[in-house]
Design a protein around this motif. Structure first.
Motif, PDB file in Angstrom:
ATOM      1  N   PHE A   1       4.760  -0.443  19.472  1.00 15.39           N
ATOM      2  CA  PHE A   1       5.187  -1.246  18.322  1.00 15.39           C
ATOM      3  C   PHE A   1       6.406  -0.620  17.614  1.00 15.39           C
ATOM      4  CE2 PHE A   1       0.298  -1.012  17.918  1.00 15.39           C
ATOM      5  CZ  PHE A   1       0.131  -1.716  19.098  1.00 15.39           C
TER       6      PHE A   1
ATOM      7  N   ASP B   1      -0.412  -1.329  10.751  1.00 11.14           N
ATOM      8  CA  ASP B   1      -0.967  -2.130   9.661  1.00 11.14           C
ATOM      9  C   ASP B   1      -0.748  -1.483   8.295  1.00 11.14           C
ATOM     10  OD1 ASP B   1      -1.820  -4.055  11.412  1.00 11.14           O
ATOM     11  OD2 ASP B   1      -3.807  -3.181  11.679  1.00 11.14           O
ATOM     12  N   ALA B   2      -0.781  -0.147   8.258  1.00  6.53           N
ATOM     13  CA  ALA B   2      -0.691   0.538   6.971  1.00  6.53           C
ATOM     14  C   ALA B   2       0.747   0.694   6.494  1.00  6.53           C
ATOM     15  CB  ALA B   2      -1.355   1.907   7.068  1.00  6.53           C
TER      16      ALA B   2
ATOM     17  N   LEU C   1       4.812   2.023   7.968  1.00  6.61           N
ATOM     18  CA  LEU C   1       5.654   2.492   9.069  1.00  6.61           C
ATOM     19  C   LEU C   1       5.281   3.928   9.414  1.00  6.61           C
ATOM     20  CD1 LEU C   1       9.084   1.015   7.893  1.00  6.61           C
ATOM     21  CD2 LEU C   1       7.678   0.210   9.792  1.00  6.61           C
TER      22      LEU C   1
ATOM     23  N   THR D   1       5.867   7.262  11.779  1.00  7.99           N
ATOM     24  CA  THR D   1       6.829   7.896  12.679  1.00  7.99           C
ATOM     25  C   THR D   1       6.112   8.958  13.497  1.00  7.99           C
ATOM     26  OG1 THR D   1       8.574   7.524  11.068  1.00  7.99           O
ATOM     27  CG2 THR D   1       9.047   9.088  12.824  1.00  7.99           C
ATOM     28  N   ILE D   2       6.315   8.903  14.815  1.00 11.27           N
ATOM     29  CA  ILE D   2       5.777   9.949  15.679  1.00 11.27           C
ATOM     30  C   ILE D   2       6.901  10.517  16.530  1.00 11.27           C
ATOM     31  CG2 ILE D   2       3.447   8.951  15.789  1.00 11.27           C
ATOM     32  CD1 ILE D   2       4.082   7.934  18.594  1.00 11.27           C
TER      33      ILE D   2
ATOM     34  N   GLU E   1     -12.110   3.015  12.908  1.00 12.37           N
ATOM     35  CA  GLU E   1     -10.741   3.140  12.399  1.00 12.37           C
ATOM     36  C   GLU E   1     -10.825   3.667  10.983  1.00 12.37           C
ATOM     37  OE1 GLU E   1      -8.343  -0.417  12.407  1.00 12.37           O
ATOM     38  OE2 GLU E   1      -6.670   0.618  11.428  1.00 12.37           O
TER      39      GLU E   1
ATOM     40  N   LEU F   1      -8.406   5.920   7.696  1.00 12.14           N
ATOM     41  CA  LEU F   1      -7.130   6.456   7.216  1.00 12.14           C
ATOM     42  C   LEU F   1      -7.405   7.183   5.907  1.00 12.14           C
ATOM     43  CD1 LEU F   1      -4.000   6.511   7.597  1.00 12.14           C
ATOM     44  CD2 LEU F   1      -3.907   4.421   6.235  1.00 12.14           C
TER      45      LEU F   1
ATOM     46  N   LEU G   1      -3.579   9.318  16.848  1.00 18.30           N
ATOM     47  CA  LEU G   1      -2.656   9.218  17.976  1.00 18.30           C
ATOM     48  C   LEU G   1      -3.449   8.802  19.212  1.00 18.30           C
ATOM     49  CD1 LEU G   1      -0.762  12.574  17.314  1.00 18.30           C
ATOM     50  CD2 LEU G   1       0.102  10.269  16.852  1.00 18.30           C
TER      51      LEU G   1
ATOM     52  N   THR H   1      -6.673  -4.264  15.598  1.00 12.48           N
ATOM     53  CA  THR H   1      -5.639  -3.898  14.626  1.00 12.48           C
ATOM     54  C   THR H   1      -4.608  -3.058  15.375  1.00 12.48           C
ATOM     55  OG1 THR H   1      -6.915  -1.924  14.150  1.00 12.48           O
ATOM     56  CG2 THR H   1      -7.313  -3.811  12.733  1.00 12.48           C
ATOM     57  N   THR H   2      -3.543  -2.652  14.700  1.00 13.45           N
ATOM     58  CA  THR H   2      -2.556  -1.830  15.430  1.00 13.45           C
ATOM     59  C   THR H   2      -3.209  -0.544  15.952  1.00 13.45           C
ATOM     60  OG1 THR H   2      -1.757  -0.921  13.336  1.00 13.45           O
ATOM     61  CG2 THR H   2      -0.475  -2.724  14.308  1.00 13.45           C
ATOM     62  N   PHE H   3      -4.218  -0.043  15.253  1.00 13.88           N
ATOM     63  CA  PHE H   3      -4.944   1.145  15.727  1.00 13.88           C
ATOM     64  C   PHE H   3      -5.656   0.870  17.049  1.00 13.88           C
ATOM     65  CE2 PHE H   3      -9.287   2.876  15.995  1.00 13.88           C
ATOM     66  CZ  PHE H   3      -8.985   4.197  16.277  1.00 13.88           C
TER      67      PHE H   3
ATOM     68  N   PHE I   1       2.402  13.527  15.239  1.00 10.79           N
ATOM     69  CA  PHE I   1       2.575  12.718  14.033  1.00 10.79           C
ATOM     70  C   PHE I   1       3.679  13.329  13.176  1.00 10.79           C
ATOM     71  CE2 PHE I   1       1.615  12.129   9.530  1.00 10.79           C
ATOM     72  CZ  PHE I   1       1.477  10.751   9.436  1.00 10.79           C
TER      73      PHE I   1
ATOM     74  N   GLU J   1       5.221  11.218  10.105  1.00 11.51           N
ATOM     75  CA  GLU J   1       4.928  10.740   8.749  1.00 11.51           C
ATOM     76  C   GLU J   1       4.452   9.294   8.766  1.00 11.51           C
ATOM     77  OE1 GLU J   1       8.385  10.513   6.277  1.00 11.51           O
ATOM     78  OE2 GLU J   1       9.522   9.405   7.771  1.00 11.51           O
ATOM     79  N   LEU J   2       3.833   8.906   7.652  1.00 10.51           N
ATOM     80  CA  LEU J   2       3.442   7.512   7.476  1.00 10.51           C
ATOM     81  C   LEU J   2       3.997   7.051   6.140  1.00 10.51           C
ATOM     82  CD1 LEU J   2       1.806   4.951   8.215  1.00 10.51           C
ATOM     83  CD2 LEU J   2      -0.143   5.983   7.065  1.00 10.51           C
ATOM     84  N   ALA J   3       4.899   6.065   6.188  1.00  8.22           N
ATOM     85  CA  ALA J   3       5.439   5.500   4.953  1.00  8.22           C
ATOM     86  C   ALA J   3       4.595   4.287   4.607  1.00  8.22           C
ATOM     87  CB  ALA J   3       6.896   5.106   5.144  1.00  8.22           C
ATOM     88  N   GLN J   4       3.794   4.436   3.554  1.00  7.22           N
ATOM     89  CA  GLN J   4       2.882   3.363   3.152  1.00  7.22           C
ATOM     90  C   GLN J   4       3.412   2.706   1.908  1.00  7.22           C
ATOM     91  OE1 GLN J   4      -0.943   5.603   3.103  1.00  7.22           O
ATOM     92  NE2 GLN J   4      -1.818   3.541   3.261  1.00  7.22           N
TER      93      GLN J   4
END
Lengths: 248, 313
Positions: free
Chosen positions: A142, A160-161, A163, A165-166, B9, B11, B71, B94-96, B181, B183-186
């Motif tokens: 994705f 879903d949460a 963006l 980055t890996i 799932e 988070l 991951l 879900t995307t997971f 991993f 980062e995750l921009a939420q």
């Protein structure tokens, strides 16, 4: 660096899908076929990586009936260096596709395999992940942004949460989401040029791939229809209707 | 008898409601056991949440520092190790789940069923193809593990109130380090989560700009709804992509869905057709959204929304 692009031919996204009355399938006779839109995005990304000097060669591959040559010529006209056509008369399932692609990977030794996140016909969303698993390499699904530097790629993923980055070591499989790029239009001179680009043909049966087509589709049905609704004349009437239904 | 393993799932230490929806789907199969697998660096709190889902037989908690982030390359070999003895492995679509389940299936050398809408029997399911324009019945072989994703919009969340035992499980599995991993921009939001909200207000291209989207957010806040958007609105840059509802975005089933300035492209309708009540507000009376709307109101959204707010009091 070489990039292999999975390039599936599907019923064009503008075609209104009709289920056959006997439930044996959907009508595909005489309908327009095009490249899977997500695969177009994958090819575009590969071409951009080549234009940036990161990739040196872009190979498009499809697993499809013998009449899919024109489809691959489209990929060549878009800018791929060469094409590989794995010929099979059967519609194959993702596990078989992944096994066949692995054979191409072993032969071509690409650093990146780019594919659409899903094909808009079966909507499975599996082949890229399965290929990565069988290849024992990373997957970045994705993707909405791909940055390659040296032997790694940083990929931003639409999850879903938000963006995510890996970072993945190469070689790796990357599957594309909608917003990665906007594929270029094919120009007439490129269509002429594509005619002389190399297009290799292989038979799926000759690849020595065990079939993974174990799912049996026993029926096709149109989706359940929602019943016709009512029109209201203004905001007050809408609020009243929602209150009656207990929704507000 | 079937034994079903559900990949949880989660988070930030919290269980995602999609897990309870998978339990509902599993319950549609007469199973001897429905177990939930929690892979995390610190799984205890998540496992305790999963144990409360009614219908769960037991929760398997696998603590592993490598599982701090979901991951697929790290999760999949652990799932495969834990799946021994199970007839089914389920994950939410879900995307997971879409990321990890095919990887699990390929490692097991089996096919994967995507987006289970309904269960016919333990090996036969219905699922959508062509953006939901056709529904197929697929049969998986009875002598192989069924790996599947569950279309969360088709299943209610299983109730709470359960008290399944939690077992700590150690898996001797080597996990790869080739995927890391970063980062995750939420989008930080106090609003309900789009995927699981009971009410959703969505805006489309008709909203016109990112600034104008403020009225959508305001209306949503007024009725306690999550905010969604059409692909056109996301492509135009009005809102971030995690708000997209549709075939390639989120597929949702709220009790109330209010589509504002959304014409109703087929790929958007795919994402909402399991909603309880669909309300459409659009200035074009011929817009396809009215074909599936339960309640339609034709007019200028910039006039109607303030009137709605006034009528809501």
């Amino acid at each position: 660096m070489k990039i292999l692009v999975g390039y599936k031919r599907v019923v064009d996204y503008n075609v209104r899908i009709q289920v056959k009355p006997d439930g044996s399938g959907v009508v595909t006779e005489g309908v327009k076929l095009s490249a899977n839109p997500f695969d177009d995005i994958a090819l575009e990304e590969a071409l951009r990586l080549r234009e940036k000097g990161i990739a040196s060669e872009v190979v498009v591959a499809t697993i499809a009936p013998a009449d899919a040559q024109a489809h691959l010529r489209n990929g060549l006209a878009m800018g791929a260096n060469r094409a590989v056509h794995v010929v099979t008369s059967e519609a194959i399932q993702p596990l078989t596709a992944a096994r066949a692609l692995l054979k191409l990977v072993e032969k071509e030794q690409p650093q990146i395999v780019l594919l659409g996140k899903q094909a808009i016909d079966d909507d499975c969303n599996q082949t890229g992940q399965m290929l990565a698993a069988l290849w024992n390499r990373p997957q970045a699904t994705f993707a909405s942004k791909v940055e390659v530097s040296g032997n790694t790629a940083k990929v931003t993923r639409e999850v879903d949460a938000g963006l995510e980055t890996i970072e993945v070591d190469l070689p790796a499989v990357i599957t594309t989401d909608l917003r990665l790029n906007e594929p270029r239009f094919i120009k007439l001179p490129d269509i002429m040029k594509a005619k002389s680009k190399p297009l290799e043909t292989l038979q799926l049966a000759d690849l020595g791939v065990a079939s993974g087509d174990t799912l049996k589709t026993t029926n096709y049905a149109p989706p359940a229809k929602r019943s016709k609704g009512v029109m209201v004349k203004d905001a007050a009437e809408l609020v009243a209707a929602l209150k009656t239904k207990g929704l507000l | 008898m079937s034994k079903i393993l559900i990949i949880a799932e989660h988070l930030n230490g919290k269980l995602n409601p999609s897990t309870a929806r998978c339990v509902s789907c599993a319950q549609a199969i007469k199973a001897a056991a429905i177990d939930v697998l929690v892979l995390a660096d610190a799984p205890d709190a998540i496992a305790a949440e999963a144990a409360k889902i009614a219908g769960v037989s037991k929760v398997l908690a696998v603590a592993n520092p490598a599982s701090a982030h979901a991951l697929a390359a790290v999760y999949a070999p652990q799932v495969v190790a834990a799946a021994s003895g199970y007839s089914h492995v389920f994950a939410p679509s879900t995307t997971f789940g879409k990321d990890v389940a095919p990887r699990v299936a390929a490692l097991l050398g089996v096919a994967q069923v995507s987006d289970i809408m309904s269960v016919v029997d333990a090996h036969t399911f219905t699922r959508p193809i062509y953006a939901g324009n056709a529904i197929v019945t697929v049969q998986a072989p009875a002598d192989q593990t069924v790996v599947a994703t569950v279309r969360t919009a088709s299943w209610p969340a299983a109730a709470g109130g359960g008290s399944a035992p939690v077992e700590a499980l150690t898996l001797n599995v080597e996990v790869p380090s080739h995927t890391r991993f970063v980062e995750l921009a939420q989008g930080s939001s106090e609003r309900p989560d789009l995927q699981s909200a009971s009410k959703v207000v969505s805006g489309g291209r008709g909203v016109g700009s990112a600034e104008n989207f403020a009225i959508i957010f305001k209306l949503a806040d007024k009725i306690g709804a999550a905010v969604g958007a059409s692909r056109a609105a996301v492509d135009a840059g009005y809102v971030p992509s995690d708000l997209q509802v549709g075939q390639t975005g989120k597929i949702i089933a709220p009790e109330l869905y209010v589509a504002i300035g959304i014409s109703g492209a087929i790929q958007h309708l795919t994402g909402i057709k399991d909603a309880g009540t669909i309300v459409a507000i659009n200035k074009d009376a011929e817009a396809p959204i009215y074909e599936i709307a339960d309640i339609g109101l034709v007019g200028d959204l910039f006039k109607i929304i303030p009137e709605l707010e006034a009528a809501l009091g």
